[in-house]
Design an enzyme around this catalytic site. Structure first.
Site, PDB file in Angstrom:
ATOM      1  N   GLY A 204      32.869   7.273  52.200  1.00 20.55           N
ATOM      2  CA  GLY A 204      31.320   7.772  51.697  1.00 20.55           C
ATOM      3  C   GLY A 204      30.446   6.339  52.141  1.00 20.55           C
ATOM      4  CD  GLN A 205      27.526   5.810  56.238  1.00 16.06           C
ATOM      5  OE1 GLN A 205      26.370   6.246  55.985  1.00 16.06           O
ATOM      6  NE2 GLN A 205      28.217   5.710  57.292  1.00 16.06           N
ATOM      7  N   GLY A 206      26.549   4.381  51.004  1.00 18.22           N
ATOM      8  CA  GLY A 206      25.826   4.218  49.941  1.00 18.22           C
ATOM      9  C   GLY A 206      24.604   3.378  50.567  1.00 18.22           C
TER      10      GLY A 206
ATOM     11  CE  LYS B 138      29.202  -0.949  47.261  1.00 17.89           C
ATOM     12  NZ  LYS B 138      28.696  -0.938  45.843  1.00 17.89           N
TER      13      LYS B 138
ATOM     14  CB  VAL C 128      33.292   3.148  50.011  1.00 20.16           C
ATOM     15  CG1 VAL C 128      34.765   3.071  49.514  1.00 20.16           C
ATOM     16  CG2 VAL C 128      32.502   2.486  49.454  1.00 20.16           C
TER      17      VAL C 128
ATOM     18  CG  ASP D 102      22.726   3.211  39.397  1.00 18.17           C
ATOM     19  OD1 ASP D 102      21.928   4.110  38.988  1.00 18.17           O
ATOM     20  OD2 ASP D 102      23.159   3.036  40.512  1.00 18.17           O
TER      21      ASP D 102
ATOM     22  N   GLY E  53      26.170  -0.073  51.095  1.00 14.18           N
ATOM     23  CA  GLY E  53      27.242  -0.315  52.199  1.00 14.18           C
ATOM     24  C   GLY E  53      28.152   1.099  52.445  1.00 14.18           C
TER      25      GLY E  53
END
Length: 412
Positions: free
Chosen positions: A104-106, A125, A111, A222, A109
């Site tokens: 996945g992406q955030g 990550k 992962v 968060d 960055g």
């Protein structure tokens, strides 16, 4: 023609190309020189105007990056005693098989799945170079290196190889809690009320540990379904400490220069001090919103096109159902399920009270979740003084829905 004995000397003249006189040739030559000088000047001016500033900026950015890197290295020297493993970038390429399996992406960055051995899987990550000044990396390593709790993701190691930075965590195969909330109306993904209660309790215990179990209090800032990962037994683990702040346990409030968190989960006081001081109760609010999403099986704002584009603010919808003693969600098959759903709803609504002083501590929230729920008192309406009256139960105009938070974009 001139003759001298047996030699013949022949002389001839060609017509001038620039006119019939020497003066005209000179003027044409001077004009060509000036034109060439003008063209050269324009080119040099362009180079000075574009290339030189670009080189200056590149050098300045490089200097900034070197300063950030020096800061990170200094931090890592201080935290070496906490013993997370340091990996090189070459190690990460080997562990992740050249970053071939993306999870996945955030915002910070991407992962990737990797393997330390055939038996031990990890999540790597890889942080973006272009974001931040190393704070997210320092926050994550500095915070997670202190933490050892069953409900917090374990940091195995990190990479700080030049400008390349990465974090290596334990791998959790069941993805994030968000997956099971967003598709909760499907029987294939519904976790069941007993398991939902265990998940909520595990998250609460993890946050309580952050607030009380370490030398310094750790505020996550968060808490949301995407940052709750589930292991193979569906035990929840809190992750992503990039926004975390450390403070002493005796401080009743902390100072912040900017809001941090994700819209929909940010406590009102984080955005505006008119609602109170920022403290550990801000994490309590985020936890409450998460629990209510678990109860409702949906995001905290759901589109409703039936009535002029209005939206249902689902925590209020849950409160209204609780008032009317109606079923709180799909998949309630019996009395025990209904009890758990009601208990989770009451805990969630207590946690999202707008006044931080009225929210329970996480220790109290754990005790509420561990009990049967029969003795829990119904919380006051958290929307009565902060939200204008609606024309129909559970609905309010979309433009007013997040009037206090509309200026904040999602920060990850």
């Amino acid at each position: 023609m001139l003759r001298a004995e047996n030699y013949v000397l022949t002389m001839s003249w060609s017509n001038p190309t620039c006119g019939s006189s020497e003066t005209e040739c000179y003027l044409q030559h001077t004009k060509d020189v000036r034109l060439n000088l003008l063209i050269t000047g324009v080119i040099l001016g362009f180079l000075f105007a574009i290339v030189i500033p670009a080189l200056y900026r590149a050098n300045s950015n490089d200097k900034q990056q070197r300063e950030y890197q020096a800061r990170v290295e200094m931090f890592l020297d201080d935290y070496r005693s906490l013993n997370p493993t340091r990996y090189s970038y070459a190690d990460l390429k080997r562990i992740t098989n050249q970053f071939s399996d993306e999870l996945g992406q955030g915002a910070y960055g991407t992962v990737f799945k990797g393997k330390l051995t055939n038996e031990i899987a990890v999540a790597v990550k890889l942080l973006n170079n272009s974001i931040g000044k190393g704070e997210e990396f320092i926050n994550e390593v500095g915070t997670m290196a202190r933490i050892h709790h069953v409900n917090v993701v374990r940091l195995i190691g990190f990479c700080a190889d030049g400008f390349r930075r990465a974090l290596v965590y334990e791998y959790l195969p069941n993805d994030s809690l968000q997956k099971f909330i967003s598709s909760a109306d499907s029987r294939n993904h519904f976790l069941g009320w007993e398991r939902l209660n265990r998940v909520a309790l595990g998250i609460a215990k993890g946050i309580e540990y952050l607030h009380q179990g370490c030398d310094q209090r750790i505020l996550h800032f968060d808490i949301k379904p995407q940052n709750i990962l589930l292991d193979k037994e569906f035990n929840p683990k809190i992750t992503d400490f990039g926004m975390a702040k450390l403070c002493s346990k005796d401080k009743s409030a902390i100072s912040m220069t900017t809001a941090r968190g994700t819209v929909g989960y940010i406590a009102p006081e984080v955005f505006s001090r008119n609602f109170g001081n920022v403290s550990y109760k801000s994490d309590v609010y985020s936890f409450g919103m998460l629990v209510l999403e678990m109860v409702g099986g949906r995001k905290n704002v759901v589109d409703d096109t039936a009535e002029n584009g209005d939206q249902i603010y689902f925590p209020e919808w849950i409160y209204n159902l609780l008032e009317k003693e109606e079923d709180l969600r799909f998949h309630i098959d019996g009395e025990e399920d209904a009890k758990i759903a009601k208990k989770l709803a009451i805990v969630g609504l207590w946690c999202i009270q707008w006044n931080p002083a009225e929210r329970p501590s996480m220790k109290t929230a754990v005790q509420m979740l561990e009990g049967e729920g029969e003795n829990l008192t119904k919380p006051p309406d958290p929307f009565s003084s902060s939200v204008p009256k609606r024309t129909s139960a559970g609905r309010m105009p979309a433009r007013r829905l997040h009037q206090e938070l509309s200026a904040i974009s999602e920060i990850e």
